[in-house]
Design an enzyme around this catalytic site. Structure first.
Site, short mmCIF file in Angstrom:
data_model
loop_
_atom_site.label_atom_id
_atom_site.label_comp_id
_atom_site.label_asym_id
_atom_site.label_seq_id
_atom_site.Cartn_x
_atom_site.Cartn_y
_atom_site.Cartn_z
N ASP A 109 39.33 44.90 49.12
CA ASP A 109 38.89 45.31 50.44
C ASP A 109 38.27 44.11 51.16
OD1 ASP A 109 36.46 44.90 49.25
OD2 ASP A 109 35.89 47.02 49.16
N ASP A 121 37.25 43.20 44.60
CA ASP A 121 37.89 44.41 45.11
C ASP A 121 38.94 44.07 46.16
OD1 ASP A 121 36.37 46.00 43.53
OD2 ASP A 121 34.87 46.48 45.07
N GLU A 154 33.28 40.92 40.72
CA GLU A 154 32.42 41.40 41.79
C GLU A 154 31.68 42.65 41.34
OE1 GLU A 154 34.66 42.50 45.25
OE2 GLU A 154 32.98 43.52 46.20
N ASP A 208 35.16 43.23 51.85
CA ASP A 208 34.07 42.58 51.14
C ASP A 208 34.60 41.73 49.99
OD1 ASP A 208 31.96 43.31 52.62
OD2 ASP A 208 31.35 45.01 51.36
#
Ligand code: 0RA
Length: 653
Positions: free
Chosen positions: A503, A501, A428, A505
Site C-alpha cells: 500500500d 505492505d 514493516e 505507506d
C-alpha cells in the site's frame, strides 16, 4: 576444383556465422544481461552506441531514434554509412560481416575510443540475432544499399536499391525484437530517453532526437553546454553555492572533461564515465579526480589563509560534502574490472586525470577567488559537522549500538553465519515481523522488524541519522559500517530483502529504506545485495483449493478457470449472473493478514517466492529520483508523482 574449394570456404564461414547466432539465441542473457525489459532496451542502446561511436570519430552529428507504432525501433545517423564493399577475407559485403559476425564491428573501426565494457559494445550482430527481423539501409558513395535479416540470417545479399543524393550518407537500422526471446516487447519512452539524455550531455556536439510514433511524443536532446548543463540538471532541485566549474583538456592522449559545483546539501554525487559508459564502480579516473580535488583545494585554502594553521584538519570527505560532479574521460584501450565490469583499471589514467585537474583547477581558483572562498567555507562546515558526528558516533559506539557483538534486540538472527547463505528480511511493523519470525527458515533467514517510518536521510545531517533507532538497528545488524567506511564485503548477509505492505505507506517506507541504502550503504546496492519481496495481492479459494495471485492479471487468469460462460466474477466471489460459485477472493491489505505459513509459502520460501533485485542502471537517474522524492523542493515531487501515477497499479487510499 579451385572453385569448389572456394565454395567450401564460403560455407565454412557461414557455419561460423550460424554457430555464433545460435550461441546468442541460446544464451541471450550472456550478451545482453537479461531477457526482461532491461535486456530489451539494451538492444536500442547497442545500436545507438554504434552511431555515437561514428559521431565521436567526427563523422556524424545527428541521430534520430524512433519507437514505431508496431513496437519496432529505427535508428538513423548521418555518419559515413557502414561500408558495403566486399570484405577481402570474408568474401561477402562488409555490411553483412558487421551485421552477422560477433564482434566484427571493431575490425573496421579505426575509432580509438570505442566502447568495450559492460554490456555495451557486444556488437550490433547480437541485436540482429535477437530480432525477428532487422533491416539496414546504408547511404554512401552515391547509392542506397539494403540488406534484410531474419533472426540474424541474411535474407538476400546486400542490394543497391536506389541512388543517394550528392553527399547524402548515413545508416538507418530498423528492427523488431524477437518475441520468442523477450518476455515483453513493449518499449518505454522514458527508459530510452534517459540513456539518450545522458549521451547528449556527455557529447555536446551531437543532437539526438527521440520520436515516439505511438503517441507523438518528440524530444530533441542537444546540450551545447555539455557537462555544465548535466551538473545543473542533476542539481535542479538543490541550491548551488557558486557558478559551475568546468575543466576540459587532454593529457597523455586522454581527453578529460569535468564539471562540478557545490550545493547546500550534505550528499556527495560524483558520476564518472569512460567512453560514455557510467562507471558505477569508479576506478582510476575517479581516484585521480578525488586526489586532485583534495590536494588542490587544501593547498589553495592554506596559501590564501582561509584555514588557520593547526585549527582543523580537512579530510577528503570534507571536500566532497555537497559536491555534485561529472567526470568523463575517453580511454583508447580501457580495462574494465569489478563485479559489473564498470570499474576502470588503467593506472595511467589516474595520473593523467590527477595532473590535468591539479593544474587547471589551481588556475581556475586563482582566477575566481570568490568561488574558491565559497568552496572552502562549505568544506570547513563539513569538517565541523564531521567532528560533531564523530563525537555522536563515539557515543553510540560506547553504547555498543554499532558493534556487531551486540546485535539489536529486535533482530531474530539466523543460525548459519556464512554471509553468502544468509539473508535478512527487513519487515514493516511488529505484527508482520512476528509472522515472519514464525514462518521463516531460521537456519538462514534473519528478521529485523521496523517500527513505523525510518528517518528521511535526504533531509537530515549525519549526526541526526545516527541517532535514529531504526537506522542504528540496521547498521548493527548488517555489521559492515556506514557512510564512507561502509564495506559490503563485510556484510553479515548476502541478501537484504525489504518486505513492506502493498500500500502507499509500504511503498513510502520502502523508498525511505532505499534512500538510506543508496546514500549511506551504496555498495550494498551496486553489489546486488538488496532485494524487494513480492507478497501476493490476492488469495482465491474454492473449497479446499487455494491460489495466490500477485496482480490483477494473474487473479483473472485463475478466475477464468471458474468463469461460467464468460461471465465476470467480482471480488466478492459472486458471479454477475447471481450464482454464488463458492469462490472467495480475498485482497491482502497488509503482510499482517497472512499467517506465518502463508507468508512462508508465498513470499519467503526461496523455492517459490519472487524477489526483485534492486540495481542502479543509471546512478544519475537514481540520484535524481531520490532527490525529487525525498528532497526539499515540493513542486518537482508533485510533478514526478503525477507523471508516474499511471504506473501505479494498486493505490490504496
Ligand atoms: C566502420 C567504418 C566506417 C563506418 C562505420 C564503421 C560505421 C558504423 C556504423 C554503425 C552505425 N552507424 C555507423 N556508421 C558508420 C566507414 C569507413 C569509411 O568510409 O572509410
Amino acid at each position: 576444383m579451385a572453385n569448389g574449394s572456394k565454395e567450401n570456404d564460403y560455407s565454412a564461414k557461414n557455419i561460423n556465422v550460424l554457430k555464433g547466432l545460435e550461441a546468442v539465441r541460446k544464451r541471450p542473457a550472456m550478451y545482453i544481461g537479461d531477457v526482461g525489459p532491461r535486456g530489451l532496451h539494451h538492444l536500442v542502446n547497442e545500436v545507438v552506441d554504434n552511431s555515437i561511436d561514428e559521431a565521436l570519430a567526427g563523422y556524424a552529428d545527428n541521430i534520430i531514434v524512433k519507437i514505431l507504432k508496431d513496437e519496432t525501433i529505427s535508428i538513423e545517423d548521418n555518419g559515413r554509412g557502414i561500408p558495403v564493399d566486399m570484405h577481402p577475407e570474408e568474401k561477402r559485403s562488409a555490411l553483412e560481416v558487421v551485421m552477422t559476425m560477433l564482434h566484427a564491428g571493431g575490425k573496421f573501426d579505426k575509432n580509438t575510443y570505442k566502447v568495450s565494457g559492460g554490456l555495451h559494445g557486444v556488437g550490433v550482430s547480437v541485436v540482429n540475432a535477437l530480432s525477428e527481423w532487422l533491416r539496414v539501409e546504408v547511404r554512401r558513395d552515391g547509392g542506397v544499399f539494403l540488406q534484410e535479416y531474419k533472426r540474424g540470417i541474411p535474407v538476400k545479399p546486400v542490394k543497391e536499391i536506389g541512388k543517394a543524393k550528392k553527399n547524402e550518407r548515413g545508416t538507418l537500422t530498423t528492427f523488431r525484437p524477437d518475441s520468442e526471446i523477450f518476455k515483453v516487447t513493449t518499449f518505454k519512452f522514458d527508459t530510452i530517453a534517459e540513456r539518450i539524455r545522458e549521451l547528449a550531455y556527455l557529447n555536446k556536439n551531437i543532437s539526438i532526437r527521440l520520436i515516439d510514433e505511438r503517441d507523438g511524443e518528440d524530444i530533441t536532446f542537444h546540450f551545447k553546454g555539455g557537462l555544465i548543463e548535466f551538473v545543473k540538471y542533476l542539481d535542479e532541485n538543490r541550491e548551488p553555492l557558486h557558478k559551475t566549474v568546468y575543466i576540459e583538456g587532454e593529457k597523455d592522449g586522454t581527453p578529460i572533461e569535468l564539471a562540478f559545483q557545490y550545493n547546500a546539501s550534505y550528499s556527495e554525487n560524483i558520476f564518472s564515465y569512460v567512453n560514455n559508459i557510467n562507471t558505477t564502480e569508479g576506478g582510476t579516473h575517479l581516484v585521480g579526480f578525488k586526489s586532485a580535488l583534495t590536494r588542490t583545494l587544501n593547498n589553495y585554502a592554506y596559501k590564501n589563509g582561509l584555514i588557520k594553521e593547526g585549527k582543523i584538519q580537512l579530510t577528503g570527505d570534507d571536500f566532497r560534502e555537497g559536491l555534485t560532479a561529472v567526470i568523463s574521460v575517453k580511454v583508447s584501450e580501457p580495462q574494465f574490472e569489478g563485479q559489473t565490469k564498470t570499474k576502470l583499471g588503467n593506472s595511467e589514467t589516474k595520473s593523467a586525470v590527477e595532473t590535468l585537474i591539479n593544474d587547471k583547477l589551481g588556475e581556475f581558483l586563482e582566477e575566481n577567488p570568490s568561488v574558491g572562498k565559497k568552496i572552502i567555507e562549505k568544506c570547513l562546515m563539513a569538517a565541523e559537522a564531521r567532528e560533531a558526528s564523530r563525537k555522536a558516533r563515539d557515543l553510540t559506539r560506547r553504547k555498543n549500538a554499532l558493534d556487531t557483538m551486540n546485535l539489536p534486540g529486535k533482530l531474530a538472527d539466523c543460525s548459519i553465519t556464512d554471509p553468502e547463505h544468509c539473508e535478512m528480511y527487513i519487515v514493516e511493523g511488529d505484527s508482520a515481523g512476528g509472522s515472519a519470525k514464525q514462518g521463516r527458515d531460521r537456519r538462514f533467514q534473519a528478521i529485523l522488524p521496523l517500527r513505523g517510518k525510518i528517518l528521511n536521510v535526504e533531509k537530515a545531517k549525519v549526526n541526526k541519522i545516527l541517532e535514529n533507532n531504526e537506522i542504528k538497528a540496521m547498521i548493527a545488524a548488517i555489521g559492515s559500517g556506514f557512510g564512507p567506511d561502509f564495506d559490503h564485503n563485510k556484510a553479515r548477509y548476502g541478501k537484504i530483502i525489504l518486505m513492506t505492505d502493498a500500500d502507499v505507506d509500504g511503498s513510502h517506507i520502502r523508498t525511505l529504506l532505499l534512500t538510506f541504502f543508496y546514500r549511506y550503504m551504496n555498495d550494498l546496492i551496486t553489489s546486488g545485495k538488496v532485494y524487494i519481496a513480492q507478497p501476493p495481492l490476492y488469495k482465491i479459494k474454492k473449497g479446499k483449493e487455494e491460489y495466490y495471485a500477485f496482480d490483477e492479471k494473474e487473479r483473472d487468469e485463475i478466475l477464468k478457470r471458474y468463469r461460467p460462460n464468460g461471465k465476470e466474477i467480482d471480488e466478492t466471489g459472486i458471479s454477475e449472473d447471481g450464482m454464488p460459485k463458492g469462490i472467495v477472493i480475498s485482497r491482502y491489505k497488509g503482510l499482517g493478514e497472512m499467517n506465518p505459513e502463508q507468508l512462508w509459502e508465498t513470499t519467503m520460501n526461496p523455492e517459490t517466492r519472487t524477489v526483485l533485485q534492486v540495481n542502479v542502471e543509471s546512478a544519475a537517474a537514481a540520484d535524481k529520483i531520490f532527490e525529487t522524492l525525498m528532497g526539499d523542493a515540493v513542486e518537482p515531487r508533485r510533478a514526478f508523482i503525477e507523471k508516474n501515477a499511471k504506473y501505479v497499479r494498486n493505490l490504496d487510499i
